[in-house]
Scaffold this motif. Structure first.
Motif, PDB file in Angstrom:
ATOM      1  N   ARG A 196      47.479 103.516 -18.354  1.00 26.48           N
ATOM      2  CA  ARG A 196      48.460 102.896 -18.892  1.00 26.48           C
ATOM      3  C   ARG A 196      49.655 103.540 -19.401  1.00 26.48           C
ATOM      4  NH1 ARG A 196      45.029  99.764 -23.250  1.00 26.48           N
ATOM      5  NH2 ARG A 196      44.082 101.574 -22.889  1.00 26.48           N
ATOM      6  N   ILE A 237      57.401  88.774 -17.734  1.00 24.90           N
ATOM      7  CA  ILE A 237      56.263  89.665 -17.653  1.00 24.90           C
ATOM      8  C   ILE A 237      54.817  89.011 -17.070  1.00 24.90           C
ATOM      9  CG2 ILE A 237      55.648  89.831 -19.951  1.00 24.90           C
ATOM     10  CD1 ILE A 237      55.396  92.776 -19.262  1.00 24.90           C
ATOM     11  N   ASP A 238      54.701  87.846 -17.691  1.00 27.35           N
ATOM     12  CA  ASP A 238      53.650  87.034 -17.329  1.00 27.35           C
ATOM     13  C   ASP A 238      53.379  86.879 -15.906  1.00 27.35           C
ATOM     14  OD1 ASP A 238      52.393  87.330 -19.954  1.00 27.35           O
ATOM     15  OD2 ASP A 238      53.572  85.297 -20.368  1.00 27.35           O
ATOM     16  N   MET A 241      53.192  90.192 -13.675  1.00 26.75           N
ATOM     17  CA  MET A 241      51.797  90.594 -13.621  1.00 26.75           C
ATOM     18  C   MET A 241      50.875  89.708 -12.930  1.00 26.75           C
ATOM     19  SD  MET A 241      51.865  93.571 -15.183  1.00 26.75           S
ATOM     20  CE  MET A 241      52.709  94.755 -16.132  1.00 26.75           C
ATOM     21  N   TYR A 242      50.931  88.484 -13.252  1.00 26.45           N
ATOM     22  CA  TYR A 242      50.023  87.817 -12.306  1.00 26.45           C
ATOM     23  C   TYR A 242      50.185  87.879 -10.839  1.00 26.45           C
ATOM     24  CZ  TYR A 242      47.674  83.617 -10.500  1.00 26.45           C
ATOM     25  OH  TYR A 242      46.933  82.808  -9.802  1.00 26.45           O
ATOM     26  N   SER A 245      48.597  90.879  -9.515  1.00 23.13           N
ATOM     27  CA  SER A 245      47.251  91.180  -9.335  1.00 23.13           C
ATOM     28  C   SER A 245      46.735  90.344  -8.360  1.00 23.13           C
ATOM     29  CB  SER A 245      46.704  90.188 -10.643  1.00 23.13           C
ATOM     30  OG  SER A 245      46.886  88.764 -10.622  1.00 23.13           O
ATOM     31  N   SER A 253      44.040  97.424 -10.828  1.00 29.61           N
ATOM     32  CA  SER A 253      45.009  98.327 -11.583  1.00 29.61           C
ATOM     33  C   SER A 253      44.540  98.262 -13.074  1.00 29.61           C
ATOM     34  CB  SER A 253      46.270  97.694 -11.510  1.00 29.61           C
ATOM     35  OG  SER A 253      47.158  98.345 -12.206  1.00 29.61           O
ATOM     36  N   ILE A 256      47.318  96.272 -15.188  1.00 34.61           N
ATOM     37  CA  ILE A 256      47.389  94.839 -14.723  1.00 34.61           C
ATOM     38  C   ILE A 256      46.317  94.098 -15.258  1.00 34.61           C
ATOM     39  CG2 ILE A 256      47.631  93.117 -13.046  1.00 34.61           C
ATOM     40  CD1 ILE A 256      49.215  95.042 -11.230  1.00 34.61           C
ATOM     41  N   PHE A 259      46.446  93.900 -19.112  1.00 33.45           N
ATOM     42  CA  PHE A 259      47.389  92.786 -19.594  1.00 33.45           C
ATOM     43  C   PHE A 259      47.018  91.376 -19.292  1.00 33.45           C
ATOM     44  CE2 PHE A 259      50.983  89.914 -18.879  1.00 33.45           C
ATOM     45  CZ  PHE A 259      51.808  90.391 -19.700  1.00 33.45           C
ATOM     46  N   LEU A 260      46.275  91.074 -18.178  1.00 26.88           N
ATOM     47  CA  LEU A 260      45.827  89.701 -18.047  1.00 26.88           C
ATOM     48  C   LEU A 260      44.621  89.387 -18.906  1.00 26.88           C
ATOM     49  CD1 LEU A 260      46.020  89.680 -14.111  1.00 26.88           C
ATOM     50  CD2 LEU A 260      47.628  88.790 -15.787  1.00 26.88           C
ATOM     51  N   VAL A 264      46.130  94.910 -23.348  1.00 28.68           N
ATOM     52  CA  VAL A 264      46.760  95.903 -22.766  1.00 28.68           C
ATOM     53  C   VAL A 264      47.374  96.992 -23.820  1.00 28.68           C
ATOM     54  CG1 VAL A 264      49.308  94.902 -23.056  1.00 28.68           C
ATOM     55  CG2 VAL A 264      48.704  96.738 -21.320  1.00 28.68           C
TER      56      VAL A 264
END
Length: 414
Positions: A196, A237-238, A241-242, A245, A253, A256, A259-260, A264
């Motif tokens: 990260r 950002i949500d 990132m989705y 993915s 990743s 990623i 984060f999901l 993070v």
């Protein structure tokens, strides 16, 4: 080819500096190709020691000898303080520090006078790093990235990072779409598996580069653009990132997936190490355990933070002095030196890692950063600051006239 306006010594020293940065990636990649075996590490290190030793001896002077003696005496004194830490002082990574990083830093990196050609020297290494990254991302089983000894996702990210940042500088300076493509592909490569912090260093470096270069108007426009882009990215950002993915190359990743999973910002075991280090620091008083002393108070593990690590090793007084010196070098190299871009580059490419990972003592990143910024700072202040400083020292009768502009054109003001 060596440019005509670059001295031969600077050209050779820059080549060696860049090769040392690349050596980490080469060493890891050869281990990867040999199914995790590190049998090529020693030959690679041996070649590096021979080459650096040859050029270091050619440039050796009494100042270098004195500096090396001081550094080695420092290591010996720390060993004498607590011989029970022998295991760490004789570690293979420390042997590389004694035999390669320190001599190369003192006799080669520290003597670089003109850093303007670094990004020209680094260009071919960026291409090689891109080829290695493409091969690693497309052909390496994700299980390999859990092998922390030779080729982990974290080590891979930080090894490639210097070449990611270099490719961006080349793309901006040459206004080249090809190099912009190289930068994007390298960034995608570290994002696909990378740590990260390594991923974060890239946009931070881009922001810093754009803010510190160009005219005042361009800087203002760039700040506005970065703010708008940052706000838009934060708002969506949500979804971003989705969507990423769902792309096969990003399905593993580190950033990623963390984060999901809403983790993070979690450091995992590193948070525990940091908290334990802080607890021990609060009870140290004026104790000075010395190098690797932090290992004794955190059960043989370093705290993954250069500030806390040095405080645990040298105590409150010497630790604070050490960190003031580090941040003083960072400040001078970025804000006052003639090579601001290089100062920014060295900070994000090399030093940034040490705030969240690794131990500075045996890290090639720390030693290359240290002697690099010493070289930058010793080169003097930026042209504008130096001119102003000299003008303030001149008697009024000797000061050069200042040009001002008005409706009638340029005017001389004394």
């Amino acid at each position: 080819m060596q440019p005509e306006d670059c001295s031969h010594s600077d050209w050779v020293n820059l080549q060696i500096f860049t090769a040392l940065l690349f050596m980490q990636l080469l060493n890891a990649y050869t281990a990867l190709q040999l199914d995790g075996s590190n049998k090529m590490s020693l030959p690679i290190l041996g070649v590096a020691i021979i080459v650096c030793g040859y050029f270091a001896l050619r440039q050796l002077n009494s100042t270098d000898v004195f500096t090396l003696l001081c550094i080695y005496i420092f290591f010996v004194l720390n060993f004498v303080i607590d011989p029970s830490l022998t295991l760490y002082f004789t570690n293979s990574r420390m042997l590389a520090v004694y035999m390669l990083y320190v001599p190369a830093g003192v006799c080669i990196v520290r003597k670089i006078k003109d850093w303007n050609f670094f990004f020209k020297v680094c260009r071919p290494y960026c291409i090689i790093a891109l080829l290695i990254s493409i091969d690693a991302v497309l052909t390496v089983d994700t299980v390999i990235y859990t092998n922390y000894e030779f080729f982990s996702y974290m080590a891979y990210s930080y090894m490639v990072l210097p070449f990611v940042l270099c490719s961006y500088v080349v793309a901006r300076r040459e206004k080249s779409l090809i190099w912009l493509g190289v930068f994007i592909m390298l960034f995608v490569a570290i994002l696909s598996y990378g740590a990260r912090n390594a991923v974060l260093m890239t946009p931070l470096f881009v922001c810093a580069y754009e803010i510190f270069t160009g005219s005042l108007v361009k800087r203002f426009v760039m700040v506005v653009v970065l703010i708008v882009v940052g706000v838009a990215f934060f708002l969506f950002i949500d979804k971003i990132m989705y969507s990423l993915s769902l792309i096969p190359i990003f399905e593993n990743s580190r950033l990623i997936t963390r984060f999901l999973a809403k983790t993070v910002t979690s450091g995992g075991e590193r948070d525990l190490l940091f908290n334990e280090g802080m607890r021990q620091l609060m009870h140290m008083e004026l104790e000075v355990p010395g190098l690797f002393g932090d290992r004794k108070v955190i059960n043989g593990v370093y705290p993954h933070n250069i500030i806390l690590e040095t405080m645990l090793q040298f105590g409150w007084i010497l630790g604070i002095v050490f960190n003031i010196c580090v941040f003083g070098l960072v400040f001078y190299s970025i804000f006052l030196s003639r090579y601001k871009v290089m100062g920014i580059y060295l900070f994000f490419a090399l030093l940034g890692k040490l705030f969240v990972s690794d131990s500075y003592v045996w890290s090639i990143n720390f030693w290359m950063w240290l002697f690099g910024v010493i070289s930058i700072c010793s080169s003097g202040r930026s042209g504008k600051l130096e001119w102003r400083r000299r003008r303030r020292k001149l008697p009024d009768a000797e000061k050069p006239p200042l040009l001002t502009t008005s409706k009638r054109g340029p005017q001389v003001r004394t």
